[in-house]
Design a protein around this motif. Structure first.
Motif, short mmCIF file in Angstrom:
data_model
loop_
_atom_site.label_atom_id
_atom_site.label_comp_id
_atom_site.label_asym_id
_atom_site.label_seq_id
_atom_site.Cartn_x
_atom_site.Cartn_y
_atom_site.Cartn_z
N GLU A 54 -5.85 -2.36 7.89
CA GLU A 54 -6.69 -2.12 6.72
C GLU A 54 -6.87 -3.35 5.84
O GLU A 54 -7.72 -3.35 4.95
CB GLU A 54 -6.07 -0.99 5.86
CG GLU A 54 -6.09 0.38 6.50
CD GLU A 54 -4.84 0.65 7.32
OE1 GLU A 54 -4.07 -0.32 7.54
OE2 GLU A 54 -4.65 1.79 7.75
N TRP A 55 -6.08 -4.39 6.07
CA TRP A 55 -6.05 -5.52 5.13
C TRP A 55 -7.43 -6.17 4.91
O TRP A 55 -7.80 -6.44 3.76
CB TRP A 55 -5.03 -6.55 5.59
CG TRP A 55 -4.73 -7.59 4.55
CD1 TRP A 55 -5.07 -8.90 4.57
CD2 TRP A 55 -4.03 -7.37 3.32
NE1 TRP A 55 -4.63 -9.53 3.44
CE2 TRP A 55 -3.98 -8.62 2.65
CE3 TRP A 55 -3.45 -6.26 2.72
CZ2 TRP A 55 -3.37 -8.78 1.41
CZ3 TRP A 55 -2.83 -6.42 1.48
CH2 TRP A 55 -2.81 -7.65 0.84
N PRO A 56 -8.22 -6.43 5.97
CA PRO A 56 -9.55 -7.03 5.71
C PRO A 56 -10.41 -6.17 4.79
O PRO A 56 -11.14 -6.70 3.93
CB PRO A 56 -10.16 -7.13 7.11
CG PRO A 56 -9.00 -7.19 8.03
CD PRO A 56 -7.96 -6.29 7.41
N ARG A 57 -10.32 -4.84 4.93
CA ARG A 57 -11.12 -3.97 4.06
C ARG A 57 -10.57 -3.95 2.64
O ARG A 57 -11.34 -3.87 1.67
CB ARG A 57 -11.18 -2.56 4.65
CG ARG A 57 -12.09 -2.45 5.87
CD ARG A 57 -12.09 -1.05 6.44
NE ARG A 57 -10.84 -0.75 7.12
CZ ARG A 57 -10.50 0.46 7.54
NH1 ARG A 57 -11.30 1.49 7.31
NH2 ARG A 57 -9.35 0.66 8.18
N GLY A 63 -17.35 -0.22 6.61
CA GLY A 63 -16.04 0.34 6.92
C GLY A 63 -15.26 0.86 5.74
O GLY A 63 -14.12 1.30 5.88
N VAL A 64 -15.86 0.79 4.55
CA VAL A 64 -15.17 1.24 3.34
C VAL A 64 -15.90 2.45 2.77
O VAL A 64 -17.11 2.41 2.55
CB VAL A 64 -15.11 0.12 2.27
CG1 VAL A 64 -14.51 0.65 0.98
CG2 VAL A 64 -14.31 -1.05 2.79
N HIS A 65 -15.16 3.53 2.55
CA HIS A 65 -15.73 4.72 1.95
C HIS A 65 -14.79 5.19 0.85
O HIS A 65 -13.69 4.66 0.68
CB HIS A 65 -15.93 5.82 3.00
CG HIS A 65 -14.76 6.00 3.91
ND1 HIS A 65 -13.60 6.65 3.52
CD2 HIS A 65 -14.54 5.59 5.19
CE1 HIS A 65 -12.74 6.65 4.52
NE2 HIS A 65 -13.28 6.01 5.55
N GLU A 109 -9.48 5.99 -2.13
CA GLU A 109 -8.56 6.98 -2.68
C GLU A 109 -7.21 6.94 -1.98
O GLU A 109 -6.16 7.06 -2.61
CB GLU A 109 -9.17 8.38 -2.58
CG GLU A 109 -10.35 8.59 -3.52
CD GLU A 109 -11.08 9.89 -3.24
OE1 GLU A 109 -10.59 10.66 -2.38
OE2 GLU A 109 -12.12 10.13 -3.88
N ARG A 110 -7.24 6.76 -0.66
CA ARG A 110 -5.99 6.74 0.11
C ARG A 110 -5.13 5.53 -0.23
O ARG A 110 -3.90 5.58 -0.16
CB ARG A 110 -6.32 6.75 1.61
CG ARG A 110 -5.10 6.90 2.50
CD ARG A 110 -5.49 7.26 3.92
NE ARG A 110 -6.29 6.22 4.57
CZ ARG A 110 -7.56 6.33 4.88
NH1 ARG A 110 -8.23 7.44 4.58
NH2 ARG A 110 -8.20 5.35 5.49
N HIS A 111 -5.78 4.44 -0.64
CA HIS A 111 -5.05 3.20 -0.90
C HIS A 111 -5.09 2.80 -2.37
O HIS A 111 -4.96 1.61 -2.70
CB HIS A 111 -5.63 2.07 -0.04
CG HIS A 111 -5.48 2.29 1.43
ND1 HIS A 111 -4.25 2.28 2.07
CD2 HIS A 111 -6.39 2.55 2.40
CE1 HIS A 111 -4.42 2.51 3.36
NE2 HIS A 111 -5.71 2.68 3.59
N GLY A 138 -1.58 4.66 -13.83
CA GLY A 138 -1.33 5.70 -12.84
C GLY A 138 -2.50 5.90 -11.91
O GLY A 138 -3.65 5.55 -12.21
N VAL A 139 -2.19 6.50 -10.76
CA VAL A 139 -3.20 6.71 -9.73
C VAL A 139 -4.35 7.57 -10.25
O VAL A 139 -5.52 7.33 -9.93
CB VAL A 139 -2.54 7.36 -8.50
CG1 VAL A 139 -3.60 7.85 -7.52
CG2 VAL A 139 -1.62 6.37 -7.80
N ALA A 140 -4.04 8.55 -11.08
CA ALA A 140 -5.08 9.47 -11.56
C ALA A 140 -6.13 8.76 -12.41
O ALA A 140 -7.26 9.25 -12.54
CB ALA A 140 -4.45 10.61 -12.34
#
Length: 394
Positions: free
Chosen positions: A140-143, A168-170, A175-177, A200-202
């Motif tokens: 995932e690093w390049p993205r 390649g990015v959505h 959100e996952r990262h 925080g993530v939120a």
């Protein structure tokens, strides 16, 4: 036998890998080699009593590649002059990687470092801090780099993450990262592109200037004479916080409850609405300054967190009154007492004297350890009686 074995020497080196120290050197350029490994050898009594075992041990260490031994000469009263291993040396990073079987991982990490150095060297401190995690994110690093670069070129873009258009990015990738991206963006962006008050993530979107789905507030009209929705009596309505803050209805009294069943079961009350609470965090509701003109009754669990939430709500609306969060309600429902697994321990400064006494009793386990009474366990007759008492005060 307490003498250091080849396996234990290798374990010393492996710990450096497992802590990310060896990979970290690939970012900083630090050269820790030749690297000395600690060797614990035989005592004088061992040489006397177990001389053959000592020779076997020393030979095994000497034959361990790529280990280079450090020797100490010991003059023994029985065996004479002896050379005993006193330390082990690994002379190069390549020797270390070969012994650990980590050359492939090293090469993969080196590629990530080189890619980052070329594209965004400001992110190298992240690789230094989290080298093992970087290896896990190799694919995932390049993205991830692409996202950081896009945000750097479009600071505080005021669009939804869904609208970021990168190969390649959505939005689900972002959100996952979010946790990793937040750390990378904090390193890669100018200070004025980051709202440090949002944490925080939120609050990822708000921190970096993206639009986020609005907070929503759910409320019920409890008075049939209040017409919030044409043709509907006492509707259950959900609005975004901004719209709720501009709501123009004739309300004198507001009940806030954390339990959905209680929210739905509250009876008709003149001039009143019920709000389905959100636990900790009242920022969305705080936008509705018209609530300052209303009597506000907060109905939460009778436990330490219930009082902590009440305390937090009073930060925004200082005139809030607790409802059904008193010692009489607690004592009247002993059969439904439960246990609070992780009580709040801090001091609360916005409680009334009566509330504070009960909070301290709960926090300090003066009644029973971990005592709580969840709001849904109060009998509805008890609830109706308290509502009637409130209305008689008008």
């Amino acid at each position: 036998m307490m003498w250091t074995t080849p396996k234990e020497l290798k374990a010393q080196l492996a710990r450096l890998w497992e802590r990310g120290e060896l990979l970290r050197d690939g970012v900083t350029g630090n050269n820790r080699f030749p690297l000395r490994l600690a060797v614990k050898g035989p005592a004088s009594a061992d040489i006397t009593e177990r001389f053959d075992a000592v020779r076997v041990w020393a030979t095994e260490l000497a034959n361990t590649s790529p280990l280079r031994l450090e020797w100490q000469e010991v003059r023994h009263r029985v065996q004479g002059l002896q050379r005993i291993p006193s330390g082990g040396w690994i002379d190069s990073m390549d020797d270390a990687l070969g012994w650990l079987g980590r050359r492939r991982e090293w090469n993969r990490f080196s590629s990530l470092v080189e890619m980052t150095r070329l594209q965004n060297p400001s992110l190298l401190p992240w690789l230094e801090k989290r080298p093992l995690q970087a290896l896990e994110l190799e694919e995932e690093w390049p993205r991830l780099l692409a996202v950081v670069e896009w945000v750097r070129r479009h600071p505080r873009p005021a669009i939804y993450l869904r609208q970021v258009d990168l190969p390649g990015v959505h939005s689900k990738f972002v959100e996952r990262h979010r946790t990793v991206l937040a750390e990378l963006l904090d390193l890669g962006l100018l200070a004025d592109a980051v709202d440090t008050a949002k944490t925080g993530v939120a609050q990822f979107a708000a921190r970096y200037g993206f639009l986020d789905k609005p907070a929503r507030i759910r409320f019920r009209i409890l008075d049939p004479s209040i017409h919030a929705v044409a043709g509907t009596s006492c509707p259950d309505v959900t609005l975004d916080a901004g719209s709720f803050s501009h709501l123009a209805i004739e309300v004198r009294r507001v009940f806030i409850t954390e339990n959905e069943t209680n929210f739905l079961a509250l009876p008709n009350i003149p001039g009143a609405i019920a709000i389905f609470g959100s636990g900790y965090g009242w920022g969305a509701l705080a936008q509705a300054r018209w609530l300052e003109r209303c009597a506000i009754h907060y109905w939460g669990d009778i436990d330490t967190h219930g009082f902590a939430i009440l305390d937090q709500l009073r930060h925004h609306f200082g005139h809030v009154e607790s409802f059904l969060m008193d010692r009489a309600s607690l004592d009247a429902h002993v059969a439904f007492w439960g246990r609070e697994e992780k009580p709040q321990r801090g001091d609360l400064h916005r409680l009334t004297q009566e509330e504070l006494r009960l909070y301290d009793d709960l926090r300090d386990n003066r009644i029973r350890e971990g005592l709580r009474l969840e709001q849904e366990h109060l009998s509805f007759g008890w609830v109706r009686e308290r509502i009637d008492q409130l209305l008689q005060q008008d």
